[in-house]
Design an enzyme around this catalytic site. Structure first.
Site, short mmCIF file in Angstrom:
data_model
loop_
_atom_site.label_atom_id
_atom_site.label_comp_id
_atom_site.label_asym_id
_atom_site.label_seq_id
_atom_site.Cartn_x
_atom_site.Cartn_y
_atom_site.Cartn_z
CB SER A 141 -0.94 0.01 1.20
OG SER A 141 -2.01 -0.89 1.01
CE LYS A 144 -4.23 1.32 -0.70
NZ LYS A 144 -4.61 0.53 0.47
CB SER A 198 -4.53 1.44 4.14
OG SER A 198 -3.65 0.97 3.15
CE LYS A 314 -1.52 3.93 2.74
NZ LYS A 314 -1.47 2.82 3.72
#
Length: 364
Positions: A141, A144, A198, A314
């Site tokens: 992720s 992202k 997320s 993140k």
């Protein structure tokens, strides 16, 4: 008086009176003057049009070309990259405010079992630590960050987005914001849900709305990566679920993260521990939800080293990518650093390893 009259070129005309012939000559002269005036007006109009085209090119189109050569703001007070642009090539201005690395750096300073990691001093433009930062790996992720960057840069965050059946096209059991087909949210809410919770479902709706289709949005992600110099990156989706052709590197993540930090709203998003959103279902009934951060530094499951403040970042976790984390942190003087770890064995090992990396900030 009348008789046979000859023209200047010797042609014989019919008989006219003197007055009639003078009137004819005067009419011809007047017609010639009108034609000359018309020709002069046409020439002036042509010159005016040419001048207008030149001015539009010089002051509008050409000025836009110049802004492309120097895309970074050297006076940015957040990052403090104050050096001037020098050199004859375009490559030097592009990289002059970036941390440059040529391979492993300072690896003896930290015991790191994670496959790849990097620590970058944004103010001094130095790579403090580097381990396998150019090796292609699955980012989970962390993807992202680029999804958010493209959405913020090319989308209208005030747009209302109606969730379509595309929201279901994700891996069962993956992280979601739990939005449903028919829900109506703003693009801004989706981006917050993407980064804080997320949400893979949010990623799909962002991609479809901003790109027109998920595939087109992914193409935009890849184009943006190339524009940033992230040449060892290739995306196949907007969320980061495993695909053999979906990969990036620690250094490329640094480039993408650094570019996203240019936007104030991105800084706000990553600094949030949670986000409260109100939106509506397909039938108009209200929904209220609070999305919680997946970052252990924000959930009190981990504490950074003394004298280091975690600003935000993140997370990412899949079986193929392992446990991943990209952070922006600051020292007590407010100087910013980016730290990135790819493929730690687990979340239990990820945060101690990140703390070991962040401890290098304290010693500077």
């Amino acid at each position: 008086m009348s008789g046979v009259k000859c023209t200047d070129n010797g042609e014989v005309r019919s008989a006219y009176t003197e007055r009639e012939w003078l009137r004819i000559l005067a009419a011809e002269q007047e017609e010639k003057r009108k034609q000359r005036k018309l020709a002069l007006v046409l020439v002036l109009l042509f010159l005016l049009a040419a001048a207008m085209i030149f001015l539009v090119y010089y002051f509008v189109l050409r000025s836009h070309d110049y802004t492309l050569f120097f895309p970074y703001n050297k006076a940015d007070t957040v990052f403090g990259a104050g050096s001037s642009l020098n050199g004859d090539s375009l490559e030097e201005p592009f990289a002059s405010e970036l941390c440059v690395a040529f391979g492993d750096t300072n690896t003896a300073a930290v015991s790191m079992n994670a496959y790849a990691a990097g620590l970058f001093d944004l103010n001094r433009q130095e790579t403090i630590y580097a381990k396998d930062i150019f090796t292609k790996r699955s980012p989970a992720s962390i993807t992202k960050i680029m999804t958010a960057l493209v959405a913020i840069k090319y989308g209208n965050l005030d747009d209302l987005v109606t969730v379509t059946e595309t929201v279901k096209d994700i891996e069962y059991g993956s992280s979601v914001c739990d939005i449903k087909e028919g829900d109506v949210l703003s693009l801004k809410q989706l981006v917050y849900g993407l980064m804080i919770a997320s949400g893979n479902d949010a990623a799909m709706m962002i991609a479809e709305h901003v790109g027109g289709s998920v595939d087109n949005f992914v193409a935009m992600m890849n184009e943006e990566a190339r524009a940033l110099g992230a040449t060892n990156t290739h995306f196949t989706n907007p969320h980061g679920l495993t695909d053999p052709d979906h990969y990036t590197t620690v250094y490329d993540i640094y480039l993408m993260f650094y570019a996203a930090l240019k936007y104030d709203i991105f800084q706000d998003i990553i600094s949030r521990k949670n986000y409260y959103a109100e939106y509506s279902r397909y039938d108009g009934s209200p929904v209220a939800v609070t999305w919680e951060s997946t970052n252990h530094y924000f959930t009190n499951l981990s504490e950074p080293p003394e004298d280091v403040v975690v600003f935000g970042g993140k997370t990412g976790t899949t079986d193929d990518a392992g446990a991943c984390l990209a952070l922006m942190a600051k020292d007590l003087y407010g100087n910013p650093y980016l730290s990135i770890i790819l493929h730690s064995e687990s979340k239990d090992s990820l945060y101690p390893e990140m703390n070991a990396l962040l401890s290098l900030i304290e010693s500077r």
